[in-house]
Design an enzyme around this catalytic site. Structure first.
Site, PDB file in Angstrom:
ATOM      1  N   GLY A  75       0.819  -1.218   0.000  1.00 24.33           N
ATOM      2  CA  GLY A  75       0.000   0.000   0.000  1.00 24.33           C
ATOM      3  C   GLY A  75       0.845   1.256   0.000  1.00 24.33           C
ATOM      4  O   GLY A  75       0.298   2.359  -0.097  1.00 24.33           O
ATOM      5  N   THR A  77       2.832   4.343  -1.058  1.00 28.09           N
ATOM      6  CA  THR A  77       2.743   5.167  -2.266  1.00 28.09           C
ATOM      7  C   THR A  77       4.089   5.878  -2.488  1.00 28.09           C
ATOM      8  O   THR A  77       4.951   5.880  -1.610  1.00 28.09           O
ATOM      9  CB  THR A  77       1.607   6.201  -2.125  1.00 28.09           C
ATOM     10  OG1 THR A  77       1.778   6.901  -0.891  1.00 28.09           O
ATOM     11  CG2 THR A  77       0.253   5.526  -2.122  1.00 28.09           C
ATOM     12  N   ALA A 100      -2.349  -1.299  -4.670  1.00 25.51           N
ATOM     13  CA  ALA A 100      -3.416  -0.299  -4.842  1.00 25.51           C
ATOM     14  C   ALA A 100      -2.952   0.989  -4.194  1.00 25.51           C
ATOM     15  O   ALA A 100      -2.397   0.959  -3.088  1.00 25.51           O
ATOM     16  CB  ALA A 100      -4.718  -0.778  -4.198  1.00 25.51           C
ATOM     17  N   ASN A 102      -4.950   2.996  -3.147  1.00 29.20           N
ATOM     18  CA  ASN A 102      -5.930   3.182  -2.082  1.00 29.20           C
ATOM     19  C   ASN A 102      -6.773   1.916  -1.946  1.00 29.20           C
ATOM     20  O   ASN A 102      -7.415   1.499  -2.906  1.00 29.20           O
ATOM     21  CB  ASN A 102      -6.814   4.393  -2.402  1.00 29.20           C
ATOM     22  CG  ASN A 102      -7.527   4.883  -1.160  1.00 29.20           C
ATOM     23  OD1 ASN A 102      -8.189   4.099  -0.484  1.00 29.20           O
ATOM     24  ND2 ASN A 102      -7.386   6.153  -0.851  1.00 29.20           N
ATOM     25  N   HIS A 135      -4.099  15.632   3.417  1.00 27.66           N
ATOM     26  CA  HIS A 135      -3.592  14.547   4.269  1.00 27.66           C
ATOM     27  C   HIS A 135      -2.884  15.127   5.493  1.00 27.66           C
ATOM     28  O   HIS A 135      -2.472  16.291   5.498  1.00 27.66           O
ATOM     29  CB  HIS A 135      -2.603  13.658   3.508  1.00 27.66           C
ATOM     30  CG  HIS A 135      -3.277  12.678   2.588  1.00 27.66           C
ATOM     31  ND1 HIS A 135      -3.610  12.970   1.301  1.00 27.66           N
ATOM     32  CD2 HIS A 135      -3.667  11.386   2.796  1.00 27.66           C
ATOM     33  CE1 HIS A 135      -4.194  11.920   0.732  1.00 27.66           C
ATOM     34  NE2 HIS A 135      -4.238  10.940   1.629  1.00 27.66           N
ATOM     35  N   HIS A 136      -2.682  14.253   6.478  1.00 24.54           N
ATOM     36  CA  HIS A 136      -1.953  14.590   7.706  1.00 24.54           C
ATOM     37  C   HIS A 136      -0.529  15.071   7.394  1.00 24.54           C
ATOM     38  O   HIS A 136       0.040  14.751   6.341  1.00 24.54           O
ATOM     39  CB  HIS A 136      -1.909  13.365   8.628  1.00 24.54           C
ATOM     40  CG  HIS A 136      -1.354  12.141   7.956  1.00 24.54           C
ATOM     41  ND1 HIS A 136      -0.022  11.848   7.941  1.00 24.54           N
ATOM     42  CD2 HIS A 136      -1.958  11.155   7.250  1.00 24.54           C
ATOM     43  CE1 HIS A 136       0.177  10.727   7.260  1.00 24.54           C
ATOM     44  NE2 HIS A 136      -0.991  10.288   6.828  1.00 24.54           N
ATOM     45  N   LYS A 139       2.641  12.805   6.177  1.00 25.29           N
ATOM     46  CA  LYS A 139       2.690  12.127   4.873  1.00 25.29           C
ATOM     47  C   LYS A 139       3.926  12.567   4.094  1.00 25.29           C
ATOM     48  O   LYS A 139       4.202  13.756   3.971  1.00 25.29           O
ATOM     49  CB  LYS A 139       1.413  12.413   4.072  1.00 25.29           C
ATOM     50  CG  LYS A 139       1.377  11.624   2.780  1.00 25.29           C
ATOM     51  CD  LYS A 139      -0.018  11.562   2.197  1.00 25.29           C
ATOM     52  CE  LYS A 139      -0.023  10.893   0.835  1.00 25.29           C
ATOM     53  NZ  LYS A 139       0.424   9.501   0.869  1.00 25.29           N
TER      54      LYS A 139
HETATM   55  N1  NAP Z   1      -2.813   2.277  -0.266  1.00 28.97           N
HETATM   56  C1  NAP Z   1      -3.537   2.734   0.765  1.00 28.97           C
HETATM   57  O1  NAP Z   1      -4.751   2.473   0.883  1.00 28.97           O
HETATM   58  C2  NAP Z   1      -2.863   3.571   1.814  1.00 28.97           C
HETATM   59  C3  NAP Z   1      -3.564   4.025   2.934  1.00 28.97           C
HETATM   60  C4  NAP Z   1      -2.872   4.725   3.909  1.00 28.97           C
HETATM   61  C5  NAP Z   1      -1.503   4.958   3.772  1.00 28.97           C
HETATM   62  N2  NAP Z   1      -0.871   4.527   2.640  1.00 28.97           N
HETATM   63  C6  NAP Z   1       0.582   4.675   2.453  1.00 28.97           C
HETATM   64  O2  NAP Z   1       1.210   3.692   3.278  1.00 28.97           O
HETATM   65  C7  NAP Z   1       2.490   4.159   3.709  1.00 28.97           C
HETATM   66  C8  NAP Z   1       2.564   4.049   5.232  1.00 28.97           C
HETATM   67  O3  NAP Z   1       1.604   4.891   5.807  1.00 28.97           O
HETATM   68  P1  NAP Z   1       1.475   5.031   7.418  1.00 28.97           P
HETATM   69  O4  NAP Z   1       0.440   6.078   7.610  1.00 28.97           O
HETATM   70  O5  NAP Z   1       1.325   3.709   8.067  1.00 28.97           O
HETATM   71  O6  NAP Z   1       2.937   5.651   7.747  1.00 28.97           O
HETATM   72  P2  NAP Z   1       3.756   5.518   9.111  1.00 28.97           P
HETATM   73  O7  NAP Z   1       2.840   5.628  10.279  1.00 28.97           O
HETATM   74  O8  NAP Z   1       4.889   6.498   8.994  1.00 28.97           O
HETATM   75  O9  NAP Z   1       4.329   4.020   9.071  1.00 28.97           O
HETATM   76  C9  NAP Z   1       5.408   3.598   8.280  1.00 28.97           C
HETATM   77  C10 NAP Z   1       6.236   2.672   9.142  1.00 28.97           C
HETATM   78  O10 NAP Z   1       7.257   2.049   8.365  1.00 28.97           O
HETATM   79  C11 NAP Z   1       8.430   2.022   9.171  1.00 28.97           C
HETATM   80  N3  NAP Z   1       9.612   1.792   8.349  1.00 28.97           N
HETATM   81  C12 NAP Z   1      10.493   2.691   7.843  1.00 28.97           C
HETATM   82  N4  NAP Z   1      11.464   2.043   7.140  1.00 28.97           N
HETATM   83  C13 NAP Z   1      11.158   0.734   7.194  1.00 28.97           C
HETATM   84  C14 NAP Z   1      11.766  -0.449   6.661  1.00 28.97           C
HETATM   85  N5  NAP Z   1      12.873  -0.383   5.915  1.00 28.97           N
HETATM   86  N6  NAP Z   1      11.189  -1.641   6.902  1.00 28.97           N
HETATM   87  C15 NAP Z   1      10.081  -1.734   7.660  1.00 28.97           C
HETATM   88  N7  NAP Z   1       9.462  -0.650   8.203  1.00 28.97           N
HETATM   89  C16 NAP Z   1      10.002   0.553   7.964  1.00 28.97           C
HETATM   90  C17 NAP Z   1       8.403   3.355   9.854  1.00 28.97           C
HETATM   91  O11 NAP Z   1       9.287   3.389  10.954  1.00 28.97           O
HETATM   92  P3  NAP Z   1       9.751   4.859  11.534  1.00 28.97           P
HETATM   93  O12 NAP Z   1       8.516   5.537  11.989  1.00 28.97           O
HETATM   94  O13 NAP Z   1      10.669   4.495  12.631  1.00 28.97           O
HETATM   95  O14 NAP Z   1      10.423   5.556  10.383  1.00 28.97           O
HETATM   96  C18 NAP Z   1       6.929   3.420  10.291  1.00 28.97           C
HETATM   97  O15 NAP Z   1       6.698   2.720  11.490  1.00 28.97           O
HETATM   98  C19 NAP Z   1       2.617   5.559   3.118  1.00 28.97           C
HETATM   99  O16 NAP Z   1       3.297   5.493   1.892  1.00 28.97           O
HETATM  100  C20 NAP Z   1       1.172   5.990   2.876  1.00 28.97           C
HETATM  101  O17 NAP Z   1       1.052   6.946   1.849  1.00 28.97           O
HETATM  102  C21 NAP Z   1      -1.525   3.850   1.673  1.00 28.97           C
END
Ligand code: NAP
Length: 238
Positions: A75, A77, A100, A102, A135-136, A139
């Protein structure tokens, strides 16, 4: 199913809660501080991996899972310049890659409504089309993957547009996208069809992250016995 959650952040936690509710087991949870655990030996006990990390780390994580023969739902992006490469790896290792921008069912319905409206508006050149996403503030990428998907759907239907551009960059033949970062907004997307006489606005507003997590879990269940590249169209029509 035995699940690996890669990226134990906001989405990773939501996905874990839904996985447990649906009777699955999270056998591996990978975050920045234990990336060494994402290896072929520990992946042997995993039926499906779900990846929500960062634009910089997604491709490597996906590659590791696919090469271990684990169906992978991604997921994250902002890494799509390497999507074709990832698809080839899935084919080569005879496993599934689900992507996807989203995973919310509502957003995928919203895509269809936008496609229909754009096809109807194709002949009505007096309507200028634009997109706004909110978005928050944490992002990392802009515009959102969802806004890019909407722009691609619209420009396919509207002959007067060939691409998109992120404001303030503006071109007559590209759909302008405005990206706003504020508060804790999980994701709001609006599409404007604007003429001198009137305006049509379509908006999808996520109230929380549960819809994304549930969609990703359905995608994981769907990917289990599949091969090749899968999308929400495969899931919703399959
Ligand atoms: N497709 C969809 O429906 C959808 C929906 C929501 C979000 N997203 C996308 O999903 C992604 C994550 O969103 P989120 O809101 O969950 O962000 P988030 O809260 O920042 O979570 C990302 C996590 O990945 C960790 N991370 C960083 N490098 C890593 C690695 N090499 N291996 C494993 N984990 C690692 C981060 O750790 P640290 O915090 O320590 O850096 C953090 O805990 C973004 O790209 C967002 O745009 C997609």
């Amino acid at each position: 199913m035995n699940i690996a959650i890669i990226g134990y952040g906001k989405m990773g936690h939501e996905i874990e809660a839904i996985a447990i509710e649906r009777g699955h087991k999270v056998v591996l949870a990978i975050d920045k501080n234990n990336t060494h655990e994402l290896n072929p030996i520990l992946l042997k006990k995993v039926d499906v991996a779900i990846e929500f990390t960062t634009p910089e780390t997604a491709f490597k994580n996906i590659e590791t899972c696919l090469k271990a023969g684990v169906p992978t739902v991604c997921g994250t992006t902002g890494w799509l310049n390497r999507l074709e490469e990832a698809k080839r790896i899935a084919e080569q290792y005879n496993t599934a890659l689900f992507y996807a921008s989203n995973y919310s069912i509502g957003v995928n319905l919203f895509f269809k409504i936008n496609q229909l409206l754009a096809s109807l508006a194709n002949k009505h050149c007096e309507y200028d089309v634009s997109i706004e996403e909110i978005h928050h503030t944490q992002k990392k990428d802009a515009p959102s993957g969802t806004a890019i998907t909407i722009a691609q759907i619209l420009s396919k239907e509207l002959n007067r547009y060939n691409d998109w551009s992120l404001l303030p960059e503006f071109y007559d033949d590209r759909i302008p996208i405005k990206a706003i970062r504020e508060g804790n907004v999980p994701g709001t997307h609006s599409v404007f069809f604007d003429s001198e006489q009137d305006q049509i606005i379509l908006t999808h507003k996520a109230k929380n992250r549960r819809g994304f997590a549930l969609g990703a879990m359905l995608a994981a269940e769907f990917s289990l016995d599949k091969k090749g590249f899968l999308t929400m169209d495969s899931l919703l029509n399959g």
